[in-house]
Design a protein around this motif. Structure first.
Motif, short mmCIF file in Angstrom:
data_model
loop_
_atom_site.label_atom_id
_atom_site.label_comp_id
_atom_site.label_asym_id
_atom_site.label_seq_id
_atom_site.Cartn_x
_atom_site.Cartn_y
_atom_site.Cartn_z
N VAL A 1 0.81 -1.22 0.00
CA VAL A 1 0.00 0.00 0.00
C VAL A 1 0.85 1.28 0.00
CG1 VAL A 1 -2.01 -1.03 1.08
CG2 VAL A 1 -0.26 0.04 2.51
N PRO B 1 2.58 4.26 -1.06
CA PRO B 1 2.56 4.90 -2.38
C PRO B 1 3.94 5.34 -2.85
CG PRO B 1 1.71 6.41 -0.73
CD PRO B 1 1.98 5.12 -0.04
N ILE C 1 6.27 9.66 3.38
CA ILE C 1 5.50 10.91 3.35
C ILE C 1 4.47 10.93 4.48
CG2 ILE C 1 5.80 11.42 0.89
CD1 ILE C 1 2.94 10.17 0.52
N LYS C 2 4.55 9.96 5.35
CA LYS C 2 3.66 9.87 6.52
C LYS C 2 2.19 9.87 6.16
CE LYS C 2 7.38 11.53 9.20
NZ LYS C 2 8.36 12.57 9.11
N CYS C 3 1.87 9.13 5.12
CA CYS C 3 0.47 9.09 4.71
C CYS C 3 -0.32 8.13 5.58
CB CYS C 3 0.34 8.69 3.24
SG CYS C 3 0.72 6.96 2.93
N ARG C 4 0.35 7.32 6.33
CA ARG C 4 -0.25 6.40 7.30
C ARG C 4 -1.10 5.28 6.67
NH1 ARG C 4 -2.22 9.40 12.57
NH2 ARG C 4 -3.79 10.39 11.29
N SER C 5 -0.94 5.07 5.37
CA SER C 5 -1.67 3.97 4.73
C SER C 5 -1.23 2.66 5.35
CB SER C 5 -1.38 3.89 3.24
OG SER C 5 -1.47 5.13 2.66
N LYS D 1 -6.30 14.45 3.84
CA LYS D 1 -4.95 14.93 3.58
C LYS D 1 -4.07 13.81 3.03
CE LYS D 1 -2.31 18.57 5.42
NZ LYS D 1 -1.71 19.17 6.58
N GLU D 2 -4.26 12.63 3.57
CA GLU D 2 -3.49 11.48 3.08
C GLU D 2 -3.83 11.20 1.61
OE1 GLU D 2 -4.89 10.70 6.59
OE2 GLU D 2 -3.04 11.80 6.97
N LEU D 3 -5.11 11.37 1.29
CA LEU D 3 -5.53 11.16 -0.10
C LEU D 3 -4.82 12.16 -1.01
CD1 LEU D 3 -9.42 10.70 0.15
CD2 LEU D 3 -7.68 8.93 -0.06
N GLU E 1 -1.98 13.73 -0.51
CA GLU E 1 -0.56 13.41 -0.64
C GLU E 1 -0.36 12.28 -1.63
OE1 GLU E 1 1.90 15.11 0.55
OE2 GLU E 1 0.48 16.48 1.52
N ALA E 2 -1.21 11.26 -1.52
CA ALA E 2 -1.08 10.10 -2.41
C ALA E 2 -1.34 10.50 -3.85
CB ALA E 2 -2.04 9.00 -1.98
N VAL F 1 1.64 12.28 -5.34
CA VAL F 1 2.71 11.36 -5.69
C VAL F 1 2.36 10.62 -6.97
CG1 VAL F 1 3.93 9.28 -4.95
CG2 VAL F 1 3.42 11.08 -3.29
N LYS F 2 1.14 10.15 -7.05
CA LYS F 2 0.72 9.35 -8.19
C LYS F 2 0.72 10.17 -9.48
CE LYS F 2 -0.81 5.39 -8.44
NZ LYS F 2 -0.02 4.28 -8.58
N VAL G 1 -6.50 5.49 0.43
CA VAL G 1 -5.37 5.71 -0.47
C VAL G 1 -5.37 4.62 -1.53
CG1 VAL G 1 -2.86 5.70 -0.60
CG2 VAL G 1 -4.00 6.91 1.25
N LYS G 2 -5.75 3.42 -1.10
CA LYS G 2 -5.76 2.30 -2.03
C LYS G 2 -6.81 2.51 -3.13
CE LYS G 2 -5.98 -2.68 -1.88
NZ LYS G 2 -7.02 -3.56 -1.38
N ASN H 1 -5.72 5.25 -5.51
CA ASN H 1 -4.66 4.80 -6.41
C ASN H 1 -5.19 3.89 -7.50
OD1 ASN H 1 -2.40 6.18 -5.55
ND2 ASN H 1 -2.01 4.74 -3.87
#
Lengths: 620, 166
Positions: free
Chosen positions: A583, A585, A605-609, B99-101, B103-104, B107-108, B151-152, B155
């Motif tokens: 997971v 990224p 990036i500390k996304c915590r996924s 926020k995590e979304l 960031e992901a 990157v993507k 995030v999954k 992506n």
């Protein structure tokens, strides 16, 4: 144009009501059934239009009679969407997918047996067959939302059947302007936009103005992120708002109304337009309504994404076609508003209460609620709470009842940390005030405000400094730039918060933040700036220790501030299952299968996924 | 969406199409925001040519039109990518990990928030509350709302689009 007479309206009310009675009266013995499908924004986003179509297709294909599929507004329990309700047996189906329709039709409608697997499961795992049994609805009292989820908002006759335009008729045929205003005054209704000014008083101010041209405005610029009360009312019961505007128009002596609504709410805009067209056709809007000499018409005006336009004078500027920058008050809009004419501005929810007050009487309304805050309040309950959705409770209900009894508590068994009311203008209520009674005064006392009704629950994984920063970020980008304290003050406050979150804050920063916050609150021109420091002030008041930890110990206990946290894998717990590497990224996790993994801090990036994915809770 | 009409056709078409929109409205200053909303919806942004036509029609200075466009966040003056990816930053989504979304997605897609990729295929935005808070956190791709996002799931959706036509 077919203007209909009072007699014809009465006929529709009678015959249509009989037809629709099964929606409210569960004891109905007839054979007819209505399948209600929610077409509010939440359910629409998760395919409810397809569900509606599929039901219609199946019914046609199978030649089923006595069953109608109805589009409705929001039922409130958005987290269980898409929702389908079957009346009159009040069956509540949750998370329905288009492919489930066939089973509902075959098993339930034709076979008379409820589809168990789709019935609503509550937090405790208990299955509820009937909507009224759900704890979510138990403590609610629906006045403003009375018709939401009951009628088809795109069908004016259904609105008429549920006492639609009865209040307008009563006002126009049997009450003077002053009597209407007195009734609203006596009801104790206060502005639901957040400030809580007595509605009747406002109406009185506009009425006494001697100008011939006056305007009635509905503020539907619901910009508070995380709030969707007004949108749901407009989507589920647009006629009640327009009817109330006509009543207001009569009371204050205005002939034109404007509804200022966000363009980001396409469904609400479309329903409003449909409703206005239908009302014009039936003669509830236009010249000589009900054969009286009162004429009134309404126009929809679209906003274009500016939070400040929720401020009444900025809203007027925007309707006039300019940048939405607030005007200096006084003069107040009641004296000099739209194009310099006396203007009445009320919020959507305020209007939604009007027809009920006129029909049921001020006494009835004033009997609900607390000493100073009458009636009910609609909240958009969101964030870390099990039952996310739209709730309407009598004033004086405690926060605990809303979060735990109605909201079903915090997911994953986590602890309650704070509830945020009033959006970017409001404050955070900590755990020790969970028993505070929700009304205008009690919330003010603890440094919060009622606001328009956004209620965001936060669990213990939220960093309160970061939350304050989030709201400041919002006000910085939404500040219109007209006055210095707001334009520059909020920016400086944001910079200090950013510094603190990055672990570079000092004690002096905390002092400066406090001074700045008070200065901005005092010196700003409009409500946006005056209330912008509230999220900072209230978190500094109730969560001071977190600020101090950030500054002194360079520690963020909620692990939200990236610079102050490191995400690491506990070698004792890691089984090397490779789930986290899949997971990530940025491919920051290394390690072979079966061996302890490691996070490359330079890449992370500390996304915590990974934290969310790890089945052994080894990452933290 | 995202057709840069100033490139594909000269001023003429923009003028005709904008004029057709304008003429639905009375020639008064308060028609401005309504007209701009329609132009924004039609092209996904407000090209300069359209701004000029609007100013001429309403008989107001071009600067005033531009001033209104820059004030309201819904209006943009640069075309968006073929796929307009937007992450909701409303409070309900924020506390559930928006926020995590973001960031992901950065990157993507290898672009920052507010940017469009060089090949004009993707643009990335944040937005303030679509009102689907019951589904938080959410993101949208060309107005289709994806709820309960992770995030999954983000992506996966982006991968589908990236691989498409490639």
């Amino acid at each position: 144009m077919k203007k209909i007479s009072l007699k014809e309206v009465e006929d529709i009310r009678y015959t249509k009501r009989e037809e629709l009675d099964l929606r409210v009266n569960g004891a109905y013995e007839g054979k007819e059934r209505h399948i209600l499908v929610c077409r509010g924004t939440g359910c629409t986003s998760s395919n409810s239009p397809e569900i509606l179509e599929e039901f219609n297709r199946l019914i046609k294909e199978k030649g089923i009679e006595n069953v109608r599929v109805i589009l409705t507004g929001c039922f409130g329990l958005c987290s269980k969407g898409p929702i389908v309700i079957v009346r009159p047996d009040d069956t509540f189906y949750s998370h329905v997918k288009p492919e489930d329709c066939q089973e509902i039709i075959e098993k339930h409608i034709l076979g008379g047996e409820k589809v168990q697997r789709l019935l609503c499961k509550d937090v405790d795992g208990k299955i509820y067959e009937r909507l009224d049994d759900l704890p979510f609805y138990k403590k609610q009292l629906r006045i403003a939302l009375k018709n939401c989820g009951v009628i088809n908002p795109e069908n004016i006759e259904e609105y008429i059947a549920f006492d639609g335009f009865k209040a307008l008729e009563k006002v126009l045929t049997s009450m003077t302007q002053d009597e209407v205003i007195q009734e609203i005054l006596d009801s104790g209704l206060r502005g639901r936009g957040g400030a809580g000014f007595p509605t009747g008083k406002k109406w009185g101010f506009v009425k006494i103005e001697e100008e011939k041209e006056k305007y009635v405005v509905c503020n539907a610029d619901e910009g508070d992120p995380g709030a969707f009360m007004d949108r749901s009312i407009l989507e589920g019961d647009p006629h009640s708002v327009i009817e109330a505007m006509a009543i207001a128009g009569y009371a204050v002596g205005a002939q034109r109304g404007f509804i200022y609504v966000r363009a980001e709410y396409p469904i609400a805009v479309q329903r409003l337009r449909t409703a206005i067209e239908q009302e014009r056709e039936y003669g509830f809007l236009g010249e000589n309504i009900f054969g009286t000499d009162f004429s009134f018409d309404v126009e929809v005006r679209l906003g274009a994404g500016a939070f400040v336009c929720g401020e009444e004078t900025a809203l007027l500027e925007s309707i006039e076609g300019r940048r939405g920058q607030p005007r200096l008050k006084p003069p107040f809009p009641a004296h000099s508003g739209l194009w310099g004419k006396p203007t009445l501005i009320n919020n959507v929810e305020t209007y939604a209460n009007i027809t009920r007050i006129i029909l049921n009487g001020a006494k009835w309304y004033a009997s609900i609620g607390t000493e100073t805050s009458k009636g009910t309040k609609v909240f958009a309950l969101g964030g870390n709470v099990n039952n996310v959705g739209l709730v309407e409770v009598p004033m004086g209900t405690t926060l605990r009842e809303i979060v735990y009894d109605i909201g079903g508590g915090i997911p994953k068994g986590r602890a309650f940390k704070a509830a945020q009311t009033g959006g970017p203008s409001g404050g955070c209520i900590p755990e020790q005030y969970l028993d505070v009674k929700i009304d205008y005064e009690s919330l003010k006392e603890i440094g919060c405000m009622m606001g328009s009704g956004g209620l965001i629950v936060m669990d213990d994984t939220k960093c309160m400094v970061n939350i304050a920063k989030f709201y400041l970020d919002f006000t910085v980008s939404e500040s219109c730039g007209k006055c210095t304290p707001c334009r520059i003050g909020t920016k400086r406050m944001y910079e200090i918060l950013e510094k603190i979150c990055q672990g570079q804050g000092t004690e002096e920063d905390l002092e400066n933040l406090d001074t700045l916050a008070h200065g901005v609150a005092k010196a700003s021109v409009c409500g946006l700036g005056q209330t912008a420091p509230n999220p900072v002030l209230s978190t500094m008041r109730f969560f001071k220790d977190e600020y101090i930890e950030h500054v002194h110990d360079k520690n963020c206990r909620a692990k939200e501030c990236k610079e102050l946290t490191k995400i690491e894998i506990d070698p004792q717990k890691c089984k090397g299952c490779h789930m986290c590497t899949k997971v990530c990224p940025v491919n920051a996790i290394n390690g072979e299968i079966g061996k302890v993994h490691e996070i490359d801090q330079s890449k992370c990036i500390k996304c915590r996924s990974c934290m969310a994915t790890c089945p052994f809770k080894a990452i933290g | 969406m995202a057709e840069d009409i100033t490139k594909t056709c000269p001023y003429k078409r923009a003028k005709e199409e904008t004029l057709a929109i304008c003429e639905k409205y009375p020639k008064k200053e308060d028609s401005l925001i309504g007209i701009l909303n329609e132009i924004q919806e039609k092209y996904g942004y407000i090209p300069e040519a359209c701004q000029m036509v609007t100013a001429e029609y309403l008989e107001i200075p071009l600067a005033k039109v531009y001033g209104v466009i820059t004030f309201y966040s819904r209006f943009t003056t640069v075309p968006k990518g073929e796929y307009d990816v937007s992450i909701c930053m409303g409070t309900a989504c924020f506390v559930k990990g928006a926020k995590e979304l973001l960031e992901a997605a950065k990157v993507k897609l290898k672009i920052n928030e507010g940017e469009t990729s060089a090949d004009q295929r993707f643009s990335l935005e944040t937005m303030r509350c679509v009102g689907a808070c019951g589904l938080a956190p959410v993101f949208t791709i060309n107005d289709k709302v994806y709820g309960n996002a992770t995030v999954k799931s983000l992506n996966e959706e982006l991968d589908k689009l990236i691989q498409k036509d490639n």
